[in-house]
Design an enzyme around this catalytic site. Structure first.
Site, short mmCIF file in Angstrom:
data_model
loop_
_atom_site.label_atom_id
_atom_site.label_comp_id
_atom_site.label_asym_id
_atom_site.label_seq_id
_atom_site.Cartn_x
_atom_site.Cartn_y
_atom_site.Cartn_z
N HIS A 52 -1.42 -6.80 -0.84
CA HIS A 52 -1.22 -6.62 0.60
C HIS A 52 -2.54 -6.92 1.31
O HIS A 52 -3.58 -6.32 1.01
CB HIS A 52 -0.79 -5.17 0.87
CG HIS A 52 -0.35 -4.92 2.27
ND1 HIS A 52 0.89 -5.29 2.74
CD2 HIS A 52 -0.98 -4.31 3.31
CE1 HIS A 52 1.02 -4.92 4.01
NE2 HIS A 52 -0.12 -4.33 4.38
N ASP A 107 -4.44 -6.98 4.79
CA ASP A 107 -4.45 -6.50 6.17
C ASP A 107 -5.40 -7.34 7.02
O ASP A 107 -6.61 -7.34 6.78
CB ASP A 107 -4.88 -5.04 6.22
CG ASP A 107 -3.83 -4.11 5.64
OD1 ASP A 107 -2.68 -4.16 6.11
OD2 ASP A 107 -4.15 -3.34 4.72
N SER A 147 -5.82 3.29 -1.40
CA SER A 147 -6.76 4.11 -2.15
C SER A 147 -6.15 4.70 -3.42
O SER A 147 -6.86 4.95 -4.39
CB SER A 147 -7.31 5.24 -1.26
OG SER A 147 -6.26 6.00 -0.70
N MET A 184 -2.21 -7.35 11.91
CA MET A 184 -2.40 -6.35 12.95
C MET A 184 -3.28 -6.98 14.03
O MET A 184 -4.45 -6.63 14.20
CB MET A 184 -3.03 -5.08 12.35
CG MET A 184 -2.05 -4.31 11.49
SD MET A 184 -2.80 -2.92 10.61
CE MET A 184 -3.24 -3.75 9.09
N MET A 227 -6.94 -7.78 10.67
CA MET A 227 -7.16 -7.01 11.90
C MET A 227 -8.13 -7.74 12.80
O MET A 227 -9.09 -8.36 12.32
CB MET A 227 -7.70 -5.62 11.57
CG MET A 227 -6.87 -4.84 10.57
SD MET A 227 -7.56 -3.20 10.28
CE MET A 227 -6.65 -2.71 8.82
N SER A 266 -3.16 -2.62 -1.45
CA SER A 266 -3.86 -3.13 -0.27
C SER A 266 -5.33 -3.32 -0.58
O SER A 266 -6.04 -2.36 -0.93
CB SER A 266 -3.71 -2.16 0.90
OG SER A 266 -4.56 -2.54 1.96
N ASP A 285 3.98 1.50 4.62
CA ASP A 285 2.54 1.26 4.49
C ASP A 285 1.79 2.40 5.16
O ASP A 285 1.93 2.63 6.35
CB ASP A 285 2.20 -0.07 5.18
CG ASP A 285 0.72 -0.40 5.13
OD1 ASP A 285 -0.06 0.35 4.52
OD2 ASP A 285 0.34 -1.44 5.71
N MET A 289 5.53 1.44 9.50
CA MET A 289 4.21 2.03 9.28
C MET A 289 4.34 3.55 9.15
O MET A 289 4.98 4.20 9.98
CB MET A 289 3.27 1.69 10.42
CG MET A 289 2.89 0.22 10.50
SD MET A 289 1.97 -0.36 9.05
CE MET A 289 0.50 0.69 9.12
N HIS A 312 -0.25 -8.79 6.30
CA HIS A 312 0.15 -7.89 7.40
C HIS A 312 -0.79 -8.14 8.56
O HIS A 312 -1.97 -7.78 8.51
CB HIS A 312 0.09 -6.45 6.92
CG HIS A 312 0.40 -5.44 7.97
ND1 HIS A 312 0.11 -4.10 7.81
CD2 HIS A 312 0.97 -5.55 9.19
CE1 HIS A 312 0.49 -3.44 8.89
NE2 HIS A 312 1.01 -4.30 9.75
N GLY A 355 -6.81 4.98 4.02
CA GLY A 355 -7.17 6.34 3.66
C GLY A 355 -6.55 7.43 4.52
O GLY A 355 -6.95 8.60 4.42
#
Length: 232
Positions: free
Chosen positions: A38, A40, A203, A73, A42, A15, A180, A142, A71, A150
């Protein structure tokens, strides 16, 4: 092995939420041994965080050596998800909680040659969505609350992963099961044993000095947990 992945291989998707945002082109090149990156997205509405939109993702896709696993969100997934397929993202996942017409949306994504994925928050049960599996290429469970990287892996999600794995194995469709959140060398084995076969790692990859070695270590641990043996 019982409860393990039904696929012949496992996939690692680092990610970029954990990458250095000032060097994203280089950070994508650093994970070229991964199966996909990946991404993300948002909107600060569906989740309390804000990342990037289609223009940034499109430019990054142009320079990435690996496919994009997006992904979303975001609210209004029915409107925005097809845009990410249009700009060349190979896989686009929307949240069940944010889609008004998930079957129509999944079919639209597939019609644009993208893999259609659907994500579930940790507290969202999988059972109401099992009839949708033939419309999907990927189901994302999820393992943390979406919105921030993190976080620690939530073991409470393991029974849901197992139920989802049983359902995807019992489906006539080939549906990948992705997890994930909090995926590391110490947690990936539990997720793999529960039946996941696609692993998002932030991470634990981008926090390592040698990203390729970190990806390889995660892949081998997942393969061992699934009883697949060493990667060829």
């Amino acid at each position: 092995m019982p409860g393990g992945s039904s696929l012949s291989h496992v996939r690692i998707h680092p990610s970029i939420l954990s990458a250095d945002f000032a060097r994203l082109g280089e950070e994508l090149a650093a994970v070229e041994s991964a199966d996909a990156a990946h991404i993300d997205v948002m909107d600060n509405h569906f989740v309390p965080n804000l990342t990037w939109g289609p223009a940034v993702v499109e430019r990054l896709r142009q320079v990435s050596p690996v496919p994009f696993d997006v992904h979303l969100m975001i609210d209004d997934a029915d409107r925005w998800a097809p845009r990410y397929a249009e700009i060349g993202c190979e896989s686009v996942t929307f949240h069940a909680e944010a889609a008004i017409a998930p079957i129509k949306l999944a079919r639209e994504l597939r019609s644009q040659d993208a893999r259609a994925g659907m994500a579930l928050r940790p507290a969202t049960p999988v059972e109401p969505y099992l009839d949708l599996l033939p419309e999907l290429d990927l189901l994302l469970v999820m393992t943390v609350e979406p919105g921030f990287g993190g976080q620690s892996f939530l073991d409470v999600t393991l029974p849901k992963i197992r139920r989802a794995a049983e359902a995807t194995r019992g489906s006539s469709a080939q549906v990948a099961l992705q997890v994930d959140g909090g995926i590391s060398e110490s947690t990936i084995e539990r997720a793999a044993e529960a039946g996941a076969d696609v692993f998002v790692a932030g991470s634990s990859v981008y926090g390592a000095e040698d990203r390729a070695a970190a990806i390889g270590a995660l892949r081998e641990r997942a393969r061992a947990a699934c009883g697949l043996g060493a990667a060829r």
